[in-house]
Structure formats: C-alpha cells, structure tokens
Design a protein around this motif. Structure first.
Motif, PDB file in Angstrom:
ATOM      1  N   ARG A 199     -14.013  -3.788   7.239  1.00  5.87           N
ATOM      2  CA  ARG A 199     -12.643  -4.138   7.612  1.00  5.87           C
ATOM      3  C   ARG A 199     -12.609  -5.564   8.136  1.00  5.87           C
ATOM      4  N   ARG A 242       0.692   3.975  -2.986  1.00  7.68           N
ATOM      5  CA  ARG A 242       0.131   5.297  -2.673  1.00  7.68           C
ATOM      6  C   ARG A 242       1.170   6.380  -2.930  1.00  7.68           C
ATOM      7  N   HIS A 265      -5.858   4.556   4.663  1.00  8.61           N
ATOM      8  CA  HIS A 265      -6.615   4.585   3.401  1.00  8.61           C
ATOM      9  C   HIS A 265      -7.425   5.872   3.239  1.00  8.61           C
ATOM     10  N   CYS A 298      -9.047   9.028   2.052  1.00 10.66           N
ATOM     11  CA  CYS A 298      -9.236   9.314   0.626  1.00 10.66           C
ATOM     12  C   CYS A 298      -8.093  10.151   0.034  1.00 10.66           C
ATOM     13  N   HIS A 326       0.826  -1.210   0.000  1.00 11.99           N
ATOM     14  CA  HIS A 326       0.000   0.000   0.000  1.00 11.99           C
ATOM     15  C   HIS A 326       0.861   1.262   0.000  1.00 11.99           C
TER      16      HIS A 326
HETATM   17  C1  HEM Z   1     -16.741  13.318  -2.373  1.00 13.77           C
HETATM   18  C2  HEM Z   1     -16.063  12.428  -3.024  1.00 13.77           C
HETATM   19  C3  HEM Z   1     -15.300  11.297  -2.382  1.00 13.77           C
HETATM   20  C4  HEM Z   1     -15.566  10.584  -1.246  1.00 13.77           C
HETATM   21  C5  HEM Z   1     -16.745  10.753  -0.296  1.00 13.77           C
HETATM   22  C6  HEM Z   1     -14.502   9.618  -1.098  1.00 13.77           C
HETATM   23  C7  HEM Z   1     -14.391   8.733  -0.042  1.00 13.77           C
HETATM   24  C8  HEM Z   1     -13.358   7.850   0.146  1.00 13.77           C
HETATM   25  C9  HEM Z   1     -13.212   6.982   1.284  1.00 13.77           C
HETATM   26  C10 HEM Z   1     -14.188   6.880   2.446  1.00 13.77           C
HETATM   27  C11 HEM Z   1     -12.071   6.264   1.125  1.00 13.77           C
HETATM   28  C12 HEM Z   1     -11.477   5.249   2.114  1.00 13.77           C
HETATM   29  C13 HEM Z   1     -12.143   3.916   2.053  1.00 13.77           C
HETATM   30  C14 HEM Z   1     -11.714   3.006   3.184  1.00 13.77           C
HETATM   31  O1  HEM Z   1     -11.030   3.433   4.118  1.00 13.77           O
HETATM   32  O2  HEM Z   1     -12.099   1.823   3.161  1.00 13.77           O
HETATM   33  C15 HEM Z   1     -11.487   6.686  -0.125  1.00 13.77           C
HETATM   34  C16 HEM Z   1     -10.321   6.181  -0.649  1.00 13.77           C
HETATM   35  C17 HEM Z   1      -9.789   6.585  -1.859  1.00 13.77           C
HETATM   36  N1  HEM Z   1     -10.257   7.596  -2.682  1.00 13.77           N
HETATM   37 FE1  HEM Z   1     -11.877   8.735  -2.365  1.00 13.77          FE
HETATM   38  N2  HEM Z   1     -13.632   9.759  -2.138  1.00 13.77           N
HETATM   39  C18 HEM Z   1     -14.068  10.776  -2.945  1.00 13.77           C
HETATM   40  C19 HEM Z   1     -13.462  11.257  -4.081  1.00 13.77           C
HETATM   41  C20 HEM Z   1     -12.286  10.792  -4.603  1.00 13.77           C
HETATM   42  C21 HEM Z   1     -11.627  11.346  -5.747  1.00 13.77           C
HETATM   43  C22 HEM Z   1     -12.079  12.565  -6.544  1.00 13.77           C
HETATM   44  C23 HEM Z   1     -10.531  10.592  -5.963  1.00 13.77           C
HETATM   45  C24 HEM Z   1      -9.547  10.905  -7.063  1.00 13.77           C
HETATM   46  C25 HEM Z   1      -8.789  10.212  -7.645  1.00 13.77           C
HETATM   47  C26 HEM Z   1     -10.495   9.540  -4.952  1.00 13.77           C
HETATM   48  C27 HEM Z   1      -9.533   8.551  -4.825  1.00 13.77           C
HETATM   49  C28 HEM Z   1      -9.427   7.681  -3.762  1.00 13.77           C
HETATM   50  C29 HEM Z   1      -8.368   6.686  -3.645  1.00 13.77           C
HETATM   51  C30 HEM Z   1      -7.243   6.446  -4.625  1.00 13.77           C
HETATM   52  C31 HEM Z   1      -8.600   5.998  -2.443  1.00 13.77           C
HETATM   53  C32 HEM Z   1      -7.743   4.863  -1.845  1.00 13.77           C
HETATM   54  C33 HEM Z   1      -6.758   5.423  -0.854  1.00 13.77           C
HETATM   55  C34 HEM Z   1      -5.940   4.362  -0.171  1.00 13.77           C
HETATM   56  O3  HEM Z   1      -6.312   3.182  -0.158  1.00 13.77           O
HETATM   57  O4  HEM Z   1      -4.875   4.719   0.365  1.00 13.77           O
HETATM   58  N3  HEM Z   1     -11.581   9.708  -4.127  1.00 13.77           N
HETATM   59  N4  HEM Z   1     -12.275   7.651  -0.708  1.00 13.77           N
END
Ligand code: HEM
Length: 399
Positions: free
Chosen positions: A293, A98, A349, A351, A94
């Motif tokens: 999880r 990342r 993780h 976002c 990860h």
């Molecule tokens: C309002 C819009 C968004 C919400 C509510 C949101 C919410 C989240 C949440 C809750 C997670 C974590 C999931 C977990 O812990 O199981 C996450 C991870 C992620 N989000 Fe977003 N997201 C949004 C928009 C975006 C956008 C625009 C991108 C752009 C590329 C993005 C890319 C990612 C990525 C790559 C992860 C994985 C991060 C990791 O595993 O380290 N998200 N998102």
C-alpha cells in the motif's frame, strides 16, 4: 535467516523469520525495496481498512507530486491494462467498477454455480485417479478455476490454454524488484492479452452470448459507465485473480496435508470438515504472502511514524500466524473454528471472488478425497522462486 524474498530458503520457510519480526521488529524498514514491513495481524488488518493508504496514489497526486518516477515508457501497455481494473484504482472509480461486476459474485449467485463446479471437479479427480495420479497441480488444481472463470466470462474453450501463460507472465511483475526480462515478458503478455480480449469483446457486442464479457460489452455501449479499456482491465483482472491464488491454495493445501498426515486422516474420516479445512489451509500456508500500500498521508503504525510517499508491505503470511489472534498458530487444525485469517484481504479491496474461491476449493478437495481416498505424495515438491504469489512448481502424487 533474515527477511529475504529472493532467497529460495526463505521462500520455502518464511514463518520463523515472521515470528522474529512480530516479536522484535513488527514495523521495520527494508532497505532493498525501500518499504516498511508490517508483521502483526492487528496492524495489517487496520492498515488494509485505512483510507490514508491506497493501492495507488494516482487519484491524489501525479508521480512527480508524490516524489516517484513515472514507469519507463516501454511498460505503458502493462499499466494501461492493470490501472483499468478495480484492484489498482481507488474510489470513486473503484466503487463504479466493483459495482458493475459484484452481482456475479454474491454468495447466492456463486452457490448456483456449485453443481457445475462440482461436476468439473469430479471429472478431473476421477480421470486423475484412473491414471494412477500424476502432477496434482497441473492436472487437478489448475484446470478447475481456469475452466470456471473462463466459462463465466465466455472465453471460448479453444482459447483457454492461452490464459494461464498470459496470467503467469503478467503476475511476474508483482514480485519484488522484477528483472528486466520479467518486466518485458509481462508487458508483452499484457499487450497480447488485451488485444485478444478487445477483439473478443467487440465480437460479443455484435453477437452477445450469455456470459459476462457480453454483458459488460453492452454496458460500454450504454455511455459513460464503462470505457473499453476498463472492460479489458476488468476481464484481465477477473481471469488472472480468478485462478492464480486458487491454484496455489490447492497445491499448497495438499502439500500441507501431506506434511500433517493426522489432519489429512481427520479430513478423510469426516468430509464435513472441508469448509473449515479450506480456511485453515489458506491461513497456515498463505498463498499471497504480501500486499503493498502507498502511504497517502502520514500515519503512525505501532509507534513508528511512516511519512506520505513511501510504501508499506503488509505481510499476510505473518499476520496469519500471529499468536495474538490464533491459538497455537503454527499448528494446522482442519477443524479450527475461530479463524479470522487475512488471506482474502480486508477493506474496500477485499477479494471479490472469495465466495467463488471457497466453493471451488471445497469442491476440489472434496472431489479428490472421494475419487482417490488413498492419494499420497510421490515426490518432495519444490517451491517456485516467487515470494508474493507463492506456490509449488508441481506436486507429484500417487493414487
Ligand atoms: C483462494 C483464492 C483467492 C485468494 C487467496 C484471493 C485473495 C485476494 C486478495 C488478498 C485480494 C485483495 C488484494 C489487496 O487488498 O491488495 C483480492 C482481490 C481480488 N480478488 Fe481475489 N483471491 C482469490 C480468488 C479469487 C477469485 C476466484 C476471484 C474471481 C474472480 C478473485 C477476484 C478478485 C478481484 C476482482 C479482486 C479485486 C477486488 C477489489 O479491488 O475491489 N479472487 N483477492
């Protein structure tokens, strides 16, 4: 009513059930999925940061060692893509994945995209207003984040219409106990999407452009920093995560404002409230209602012992209405200042796209308020049947 993610009534109105869970049963076993539901903000927040839990267990045990069955063979193309992206792996993989893309999503980098985001948002909003309105979800909410993330990655304009259906089909698998048909559709979409991206990445490796797929394709060539499967998994994740939730926040957010006309008026009168309003809309009606999880080592949550090998379901929608953390939590307040909502997650993780999502949302709401100050609801919207990725079927409005 009880917690029932397959019941459209519950999906439309989950918040009373959440209140009862928080008050009487903050950690409860949910027989139909064999998961423990966690309802309070403090517990959800703590567990997201607790390394004794993981999005996956495959870094510490095989399916058999963990007491689970491997997925059926036909799902292989799906898991191959999903488990190659950062969201479904744990450190050290990860951390490596990342780090490779995080530079593109720092607040500073994202801020430099704002003028482009604003131009796209303004164009969409003005055309929408000229048409006298229509389906806000399909015509305003969707095209903005799809265009932005596709431009960042370098997906040619002619192919962009493919992204939304692939993404929606893949996301079907994230709902609780998906049907056979949904599973097969998700597997097919994952195979097609990865095949498409594999070809695109190979073309960009030979003739690089100024985009993220080209940059990542170069890294694959450099040796052991990124495999081709990881490149595909990363692109699929960015393209899907990069728009699904943002689309729903825009749709759900406008629907929330129409149901709270006083708050919509405040926002019209003072667009300076947009940044706090966007956070509040994400809190008040949470776009991603639940994240799961695996318990990798026995843990105790609120006095309940949860053994290794089971899954917990963290109820984000409930955490975001917890009166222990939010004053008057059921009230929508577009100027709410102290707003530690959990909609972007927490821990490793958290976002990655949060800064980008914030820019897109502020620009999208701002553009439509400017272009169509009198926008109003034309038809009561219906919720999609999905619980986890919760959004409207459409949002018909008149300008
Ligand atoms: C309002 C819009 C968004 C919400 C509510 C949101 C919410 C989240 C949440 C809750 C997670 C974590 C999931 C977990 O812990 O199981 C996450 C991870 C992620 N989000 Fe977003 N997201 C949004 C928009 C975006 C956008 C625009 C991108 C752009 C590329 C993005 C890319 C990612 C990525 C790559 C992860 C994985 C991060 C990791 O595993 O380290 N998200 N998102």
């Amino acid at each position: 009513m009880r917690f029932d993610p397959w019941n459209p009534e519950f999906v439309a109105h989950p918040y009373d059930v959440y209140r009862a869970l928080r008050d009487h049963d903050p950690v409860s076993f949910f027989e139909p999925t064999g998961q423990w539901l966690v309802a309070r903000h403090a517990d959800v927040n703590t567990l997201l940061r607790d390394r004794r839990l993981g999005r996956s267990y495959l870094h510490v045990a095989s399916h058999e060692e963990f007491g689970r069955q491997a997925e059926p063979e036909f799902q292989e193309p799906f898991w191959r893509v999903i488990r190659a992206g950062m969201l479904d792996v744990e450190p050290p993989v990860h951390t490596r994945l990342r780090r490779l893309v995080s530079k593109a999503f720092t607040p500073r980098m994202v801020e430099s995209l704002r003028p482009r985001v604003r131009a796209i948002a303004t164009g969409l909003a003005e055309e929408f207003a000229e048409r006298g309105g229509g389906d806000l979800l399909a015509e305003v909410a969707e095209p903005l984040p799809v265009t932005v993330i596709a431009e960042m990655l370098g997906v040619p304009e002619a192919d962009r219409h493919l992204l939304r259906p692939w993404s929606a089909d893949i996301c079907g698998m994230y709902e609780l106990n998906p049907s056979d048909e949904v599973q097969h559709t998700a597997v097919r979409a994952a195979a097609e999407f990865s095949g498409y991206l594999r070809e695109l990445a190979r073309a960009r490796r030979d003739r690089p452009g100024d985009d993220m797929i080209s940059a990542l394709a170069q890294v694959v060539d450099e040796g052991d920093r990124l495999t081709e499967d990881e490149l595909i998994g990363t692109c699929v994740l960015l393209l899907n995560a990069g728009h699904e939730a943002t689309v729903n926040v825009t749709g759900n957010g406008w629907w929330s404002l129409f149901r709270n006309p006083g708050e919509l008026d405040r926002l019209r009168a003072d667009p300076g409230l947009l940044p706090t309003a966007v956070e509040e809309l994400m809190r008040w009606d949470t776009p991603l209602q639940m994240f799961e999880r695996w318990v990798l080592e026995d843990v105790e949550i609120g006095g309940v012992r949860i053994p290794r090998g089971v899954e917990v379901a963290l109820l984000f929608g409930s955490a975001n209405r917890d009166p222990e953390v939010f004053d008057d939590p059921d009230r929508l307040d577009v100027s709410r200042a102290d707003n530690p909502h959990i909609s972007f997650g927490a821990g490793i993780h958290f976002c990655l796209g949060a800064p980008l999502a914030r820019v897109e949302l502020v620009e999208s709401f701002g553009a439509l308020l400017r272009a169509a100050p009198k926008v109003e609801l034309a038809e009561e919207p219906a919720w999609k049947p999905n619980y986890i990725i919760r959004g409207l079927e459409s949002l018909k409005v008149a300008v």
